[in-house]
Motif scaffolding. Structure first.
Motif, PDB file in Angstrom:
ATOM      1  N   GLN A 175     -21.461  38.706   2.210  1.00  0.00           N
ATOM      2  CA  GLN A 175     -22.722  38.737   2.965  1.00  0.00           C
ATOM      3  C   GLN A 175     -22.414  39.143   4.400  1.00  0.00           C
ATOM      4  O   GLN A 175     -21.362  38.831   4.930  1.00  0.00           O
ATOM      5  CB  GLN A 175     -23.439  37.402   2.854  1.00  0.00           C
ATOM      6  CG  GLN A 175     -22.668  36.191   3.328  1.00  0.00           C
ATOM      7  CD  GLN A 175     -22.823  35.955   4.814  1.00  0.00           C
ATOM      8  OE1 GLN A 175     -23.728  36.465   5.449  1.00  0.00           O
ATOM      9  NE2 GLN A 175     -21.923  35.185   5.378  1.00  0.00           N
ATOM     10  N   PRO A 176     -23.328  39.878   5.040  1.00  0.00           N
ATOM     11  CA  PRO A 176     -22.991  40.564   6.289  1.00  0.00           C
ATOM     12  C   PRO A 176     -22.948  39.720   7.551  1.00  0.00           C
ATOM     13  O   PRO A 176     -22.552  40.236   8.588  1.00  0.00           O
ATOM     14  CB  PRO A 176     -24.094  41.629   6.397  1.00  0.00           C
ATOM     15  CG  PRO A 176     -25.244  41.066   5.657  1.00  0.00           C
ATOM     16  CD  PRO A 176     -24.655  40.270   4.535  1.00  0.00           C
ATOM     17  N   PHE A 177     -23.341  38.458   7.504  1.00  0.00           N
ATOM     18  CA  PHE A 177     -23.351  37.624   8.700  1.00  0.00           C
ATOM     19  C   PHE A 177     -22.116  36.731   8.757  1.00  0.00           C
ATOM     20  O   PHE A 177     -21.450  36.501   7.745  1.00  0.00           O
ATOM     21  CB  PHE A 177     -24.592  36.732   8.724  1.00  0.00           C
ATOM     22  CG  PHE A 177     -25.885  37.490   8.876  1.00  0.00           C
ATOM     23  CD1 PHE A 177     -26.403  37.756  10.133  1.00  0.00           C
ATOM     24  CD2 PHE A 177     -26.584  37.927   7.765  1.00  0.00           C
ATOM     25  CE1 PHE A 177     -27.590  38.452  10.284  1.00  0.00           C
ATOM     26  CE2 PHE A 177     -27.779  38.624   7.895  1.00  0.00           C
ATOM     27  CZ  PHE A 177     -28.281  38.889   9.159  1.00  0.00           C
ATOM     28  N   ASN A 178     -21.814  36.222   9.948  1.00  0.00           N
ATOM     29  CA  ASN A 178     -20.815  35.167  10.033  1.00  0.00           C
ATOM     30  C   ASN A 178     -21.312  33.952   9.248  1.00  0.00           C
ATOM     31  O   ASN A 178     -20.603  33.407   8.403  1.00  0.00           O
ATOM     32  CB  ASN A 178     -20.564  34.788  11.496  1.00  0.00           C
ATOM     33  CG  ASN A 178     -19.505  33.718  11.656  1.00  0.00           C
ATOM     34  OD1 ASN A 178     -18.515  33.697  10.938  1.00  0.00           O
ATOM     35  ND2 ASN A 178     -19.719  32.806  12.604  1.00  0.00           N
ATOM     36  N   VAL A 179     -22.544  33.548   9.508  1.00  0.00           N
ATOM     37  CA  VAL A 179     -23.256  32.538   8.723  1.00  0.00           C
ATOM     38  C   VAL A 179     -24.653  33.091   8.472  1.00  0.00           C
ATOM     39  O   VAL A 179     -25.350  33.466   9.420  1.00  0.00           O
ATOM     40  CB  VAL A 179     -23.347  31.186   9.459  1.00  0.00           C
ATOM     41  CG1 VAL A 179     -24.115  30.169   8.622  1.00  0.00           C
ATOM     42  CG2 VAL A 179     -21.954  30.663   9.793  1.00  0.00           C
ATOM     43  N   PRO A 180     -25.116  33.158   7.245  1.00  0.00           N
ATOM     44  CA  PRO A 180     -26.402  33.796   6.972  1.00  0.00           C
ATOM     45  C   PRO A 180     -27.580  32.982   7.508  1.00  0.00           C
ATOM     46  O   PRO A 180     -27.588  31.749   7.423  1.00  0.00           O
ATOM     47  CB  PRO A 180     -26.445  33.867   5.450  1.00  0.00           C
ATOM     48  CG  PRO A 180     -25.570  32.749   4.996  1.00  0.00           C
ATOM     49  CD  PRO A 180     -24.469  32.669   6.016  1.00  0.00           C
ATOM     50  N   PRO A 181     -28.595  33.642   8.059  1.00  0.00           N
ATOM     51  CA  PRO A 181     -29.826  32.943   8.438  1.00  0.00           C
ATOM     52  C   PRO A 181     -30.505  32.369   7.195  1.00  0.00           C
ATOM     53  O   PRO A 181     -30.396  32.924   6.099  1.00  0.00           O
ATOM     54  CB  PRO A 181     -30.680  34.045   9.074  1.00  0.00           C
ATOM     55  CG  PRO A 181     -29.743  35.159   9.385  1.00  0.00           C
ATOM     56  CD  PRO A 181     -28.647  35.075   8.379  1.00  0.00           C
ATOM     57  N   ARG A 182     -31.201  31.285   7.376  1.00  0.00           N
ATOM     58  CA  ARG A 182     -31.855  30.643   6.235  1.00  0.00           C
ATOM     59  C   ARG A 182     -32.861  31.561   5.546  1.00  0.00           C
ATOM     60  O   ARG A 182     -33.013  31.509   4.321  1.00  0.00           O
ATOM     61  CB  ARG A 182     -32.556  29.355   6.689  1.00  0.00           C
ATOM     62  CG  ARG A 182     -31.599  28.234   7.045  1.00  0.00           C
ATOM     63  CD  ARG A 182     -32.323  27.028   7.608  1.00  0.00           C
ATOM     64  NE  ARG A 182     -31.394  25.949   7.914  1.00  0.00           N
ATOM     65  CZ  ARG A 182     -31.097  24.957   7.086  1.00  0.00           C
ATOM     66  NH1 ARG A 182     -31.652  24.907   5.889  1.00  0.00           N
ATOM     67  NH2 ARG A 182     -30.250  24.005   7.449  1.00  0.00           N
ATOM     68  N   GLU A 183     -33.521  32.410   6.328  1.00  0.00           N
ATOM     69  CA  GLU A 183     -34.545  33.262   5.740  1.00  0.00           C
ATOM     70  C   GLU A 183     -33.953  34.358   4.842  1.00  0.00           C
ATOM     71  O   GLU A 183     -34.686  35.024   4.115  1.00  0.00           O
ATOM     72  CB  GLU A 183     -35.407  33.906   6.828  1.00  0.00           C
ATOM     73  CG  GLU A 183     -34.659  34.789   7.799  1.00  0.00           C
ATOM     74  CD  GLU A 183     -34.166  34.048   9.025  1.00  0.00           C
ATOM     75  OE1 GLU A 183     -33.919  34.711  10.045  1.00  0.00           O
ATOM     76  OE2 GLU A 183     -34.033  32.800   8.953  1.00  0.00           O
ATOM     77  N   LYS A 184     -32.628  34.523   4.881  1.00  0.00           N
ATOM     78  CA  LYS A 184     -31.980  35.528   4.044  1.00  0.00           C
ATOM     79  C   LYS A 184     -31.486  34.968   2.707  1.00  0.00           C
ATOM     80  O   LYS A 184     -31.151  35.728   1.796  1.00  0.00           O
ATOM     81  CB  LYS A 184     -30.780  36.125   4.783  1.00  0.00           C
ATOM     82  CG  LYS A 184     -31.130  36.959   6.008  1.00  0.00           C
ATOM     83  CD  LYS A 184     -31.700  38.302   5.616  1.00  0.00           C
ATOM     84  CE  LYS A 184     -31.896  39.188   6.834  1.00  0.00           C
ATOM     85  NZ  LYS A 184     -32.434  40.521   6.463  1.00  0.00           N
ATOM     86  N   LEU A 185     -31.425  33.649   2.574  1.00  0.00           N
ATOM     87  CA  LEU A 185     -30.764  33.048   1.421  1.00  0.00           C
ATOM     88  C   LEU A 185     -31.416  33.425   0.095  1.00  0.00           C
ATOM     89  O   LEU A 185     -30.724  33.735  -0.889  1.00  0.00           O
ATOM     90  CB  LEU A 185     -30.723  31.520   1.577  1.00  0.00           C
ATOM     91  CG  LEU A 185     -29.838  30.977   2.702  1.00  0.00           C
ATOM     92  CD1 LEU A 185     -29.857  29.455   2.689  1.00  0.00           C
ATOM     93  CD2 LEU A 185     -28.413  31.498   2.584  1.00  0.00           C
ATOM     94  N   GLU A 186     -32.717  33.391   0.032  1.00  0.00           N
ATOM     95  CA  GLU A 186     -33.400  33.715  -1.225  1.00  0.00           C
ATOM     96  C   GLU A 186     -33.120  35.157  -1.646  1.00  0.00           C
ATOM     97  O   GLU A 186     -32.818  35.424  -2.820  1.00  0.00           O
ATOM     98  CB  GLU A 186     -34.904  33.498  -1.075  1.00  0.00           C
ATOM     99  CG  GLU A 186     -35.686  33.739  -2.373  1.00  0.00           C
ATOM    100  CD  GLU A 186     -37.173  33.460  -2.219  1.00  0.00           C
ATOM    101  OE1 GLU A 186     -37.924  33.718  -3.189  1.00  0.00           O
ATOM    102  OE2 GLU A 186     -37.592  32.994  -1.132  1.00  0.00           O
TER     103      GLU A 186
END
Length: 393
Positions: A175-186
Motif C-alpha cells: 500500500q502506498p502510504f507509510n500508514v494508510p488513512p482510514r478512508e482508504k481501508l475499504e
C-alpha cells in the motif's frame, strides 16, 4: 504490444548491446566481496554485473535467469558455458516499455510472468526466445487494472509474484502510504492493496488472498506443505527499534496479518489505530527481525549442495535501513523450520555489505534464488550485481 501479440516484428534493432562483465567496476565488486562473512565452507563470488538487479527468476531448463528492476528493464542473464559465471547480460524484450518490472516468476509450463507496477505480462518459452528484441507476449492484467490508477504511487510499487501449488498466480501489493488513512481501508481491502492477491494465469478469478500487510516485497511457497511465506516492511518514523520486520506464513486464504493496527508487537499510533481495540483473528508473524533492516526477497532452499541444516529452510535478504540512526541490515538471513512447518531459529548467514565502523553500505541485497546446481544467488540493486554462493566441505 499489439504487434507482438500477433507475432509481428516491431522494427526494433536486432542488435541488443550487452552489459560489460569485466573491467574496473567488476573488479571493485569482487574486492568488496572479500569483506563478506559466511559460515565455514561457503564462498561468494560475482556471478554477473546487472544494473539495478532486483528479483530473480531462474529458468526451468536452460542455464540462465531473468532479473527485474524498479526502472524500465528486465535483464536476461545467461551462463552459456556453465562455469558458474554469467557470460552475457542484456535487456529482455527491449521492444516493450516496462514500468517498474520488479516481479518475475515462472509458471510450471515455462511461461515467464513479469509483474509491473500496474500491469502483469506473460512470455511463453521466454528462456528459449529471448535472443532478439521481439518476443511472444500476453496480458495477464492489462495496464491500469492491477490497482486503481488513482492509487498509483512512487512508494511501495515494487510487486513480487509466485505461482502456487494450486497453479494460481500470487502477487504482493504494497500500500502506498507509510500508514494508510482510514478512508482508504475499504478500497484497499477490496483490491488487496496492502496484502496479496491471487488469480488464474489468464488473469481471471482474481481474489484477495491475504490482508493486513504493509508492504511485502518477497514471497515463496514451502514445497513440503504448500504454505505461503512472505516478508513485510516496517512503519517508518516510530524510532530506531520499532516496529520489527516480519516474515509471515499464510496457511489458508483470508488470513489477516494485523496492519495497520499492529506490526510485530507494536501498536501503530499514526491515524489513531492504537486507540482501537486490536481486531480479532490477527495471524502473528513467524519471525520478528530487527526494525528497519528492510526484509525483501526470500526463498526456500530446495538444493542438495548445502549442508543438511540448510535444506528445506528459508534464505531471506535484508536490503538495509535508510531511516535509522545507526544503519543495520544489508545481509542475508537463514531461518530453519520445526517439524510442524513453523519457524524455528533465524540467524545471519551472510554479512559484510555494511561497514559497521563508518555506516557505509557497499551493497544492498534484494532477492535470493536457488540455482539448479544448488548454489544460491543474491541480487544487489545498489552495487548492480548478482552474487553466487557455493559450498565446498
Amino acid at each position: 504490444m499489439d504487434k507482438l501479440k500477433q507475432f509481428k516484428v516491431s522494427g526494433t534493432d536486432l542488435n541488443i548491446p550487452p552489459v560489460p562483465q569485466e573491467g574496473r567496476n567488476a573488479n571493485a565488486i569482487r574486492d568488496n566481496l572479500k569483506l563478506v562473512k559466511l559460515p565455514p565452507g561457503f564462498k561468494i563470488d560475482l556471478f554477473a554485473v546487472v544494473p539495478d538487479a532486483r528479483h530473480m527468476a531462474v529458468a526451468p531448463t536452460t542455464n540462465m535467469l531473468f532479473v527485474g528492476t524498479r526502472k524500465t528493464t528486465v535483464w536476461a542473464v545467461t551462463d552459456r558455458n556453465s562455469d558458474g559465471v554469467a557470460d552475457e547480460v542484456k535487456p529482455f524484450a527491449p521492444s516493450l516499455k516496462f514500468t517498474n518490472p520488479n516481479g518475475v516468476c515462472w509458471t510450471r509450463d515455462g511461461i515467464l510472468i513479469v509483474a509491473e507496477h500496474n500491469r502483469v505480462l506473460s512470455f511463453p518459452a521466454a528462456e528459449f526466445f529471448y535472443e532478439g528484441p521481439d518476443v511472444a507476449v500476453g496480458e495477464v492484467v492489462p495496464q491500469g487494472k492491477l490497482i486503481p490508477v488513482e492509487e498509483e504511487s512512487f512508494n511501495h510499487g515494487a510487486r513480487t509474484c509466485r505461482v502456487g501449488p494450486d497453479k494460481k498466480l500470487y502477487i504482493t501489493l504494497g500500500q502506498p502510504f507509510n500508514v494508510p488513512p482510514r478512508e482508504k481501508l475499504e478500497l484497499y481491502n477490496k483490491w488487496g492493496i496492502g496484502g496479496i492477491v491471487r488469480m488464474d494465469l489468464d488473469g481471471s478469478k482474481r481474489e484477495v488472498f491475504a490482508t493486513g500487510v504493509r508492504n511485502s516485497v518477497g514471497q515463496d511457497f514451502n514445497p513440503k506443505d504448500g504454505t505461503l511465506w512472505f516478508t513485510d516492511n516496517q512503519t517508518d518514523g516510530m524510532g530506531d527499534d520499532i516496529p520489527n520486520g516480519e516474515i509471515n506464513r499464510a496457511t489458508k486464504p483470508g488470513q489477516f496479518f494485523g496492519y495497520p493496527w499492529i506490526q510485530g508487537k507494536t501498536r501503530i499510533t499514526e491515524n489513531g489505530y492504537d486507540k482501537d481495540p486490536l481486531p480479532p483473528n490477527v495471524t502473528p508473524a513467524q519471525v520478528l527481525t530487527e526494525a528497519h533492516a528492510a526484509d525483501l526477497g526470500l526463498v526456500f532452499y530446495t538444493g542438495k549442495r548445502f549442508p543438511a541444516k540448510y535444506q528445506g529452510g528459508i534464505f531471506s535478504a535484508q536490503h538495509g535501513s535508510w531511516n535509522r540512526t545507526k544503519p543495520n541490515g544489508a545481509q542475508v538471513l537463514f531461518t530453519s523450520l520445526k517439524p510442524d512447518g513453523t519457524a524455528d531459529k533465524t540467524e545471519v548467514f551472510a554479512s559484510g555489505w555494511l561497514d559497521d565502523e563508518t555506516g557505509t553500505l557497499r551493497g544492498r541485497p534484494v532477492d535470493v534464488a536457488v540455482m539448479k546446481d544448488g548454489s544460491l544467488l543474491v541480487s544487489d540493486d545498489y552495487a548492480g550485481a548478482i552474487y553466487r554462493i557455493t559450498y565446498q566441505p
